[in-house]
Structures are given as C-alpha cells and as structure tokens.
Design an enzyme around this catalytic site. Sequence first.
Site: not given
Length: 141
Positions: A49-50, A131
Amino acid sequence: NTDQSFPGFPGSEMWNPNTDLSEDCLYLNVWIPTPKPKNATVMIWIYGGGFQTGTSSLPVYDGKFLARVERVIVVSVNYRVGALGFLALPGNPEAPGNLGLFDQQLALQWVQKNIAAFGGNPKSVTLFGESAGAGSVGLHL
C-alpha cells in the site's frame, strides 16, 4: 479454533468503510492447519500500500486456505502506515522515521519466540508480501 482478525491502523483503509480500524493495531493474525502441526513451515505476509495505506485484516489476505491446503502456518502483520509509521524528521527523536518497519521487526521477533507454541518451526520462516510489503521483505533481509 477462532476466526477473528484484528483491526488495521486508522487512515489506512478510510476508503473502505467496512474495515475494522484502531490505533491499537500492532497485532498478528495467525492461521494454523488442522490438526495442529508439529514443526511446520511458517509464512509471514506483509501487506502493501505504498507505506501509506493497507491492513492485513482485509478479507483478500485471509490465510486460512493457504494454511489448510499447504499445511503451513500463515502469519499476517499489521503495522503503522502513513505519517505515524514513516514520517522522518532528522534530528527529532519524536519522529525518527521508519516506525512501521520497526513494527514489522517486532512481529518477526515475536514469531521467532512464540511460533513453536502454534506448531511452527522458527528455523523455517518465509517472508512474503506485495508492493510495499515486498519492499519491506527486502529491507528485513
């Protein structure tokens, strides 16, 4: 045998109103195959989720199926995201930065100390993620 996941960090999933959130978010979700294994491989999931959004308590990250089919113990980690997890103000001890990574590190240490009680092998642990979670895996190596 309980089927309960713990809340993620506030702000991480504000776009999803059905997600349970709490500042008290430093929990692990653990899925164990039945019957309880002896010395099973452990897989630790770190969501992405960055480093700004996400939580391991989303239904898509439910490790029950993987644990049952592959006979492994699956652990998912919640950690602080956004400013409270990754804000860094150089020279300021109140915001040293990367607290979310320290949260993950605490979870990894907990698994090493406690997973044997769940039937897991602390010497056979695999980290995986997507991610920012995959990036976190690389940072912990």
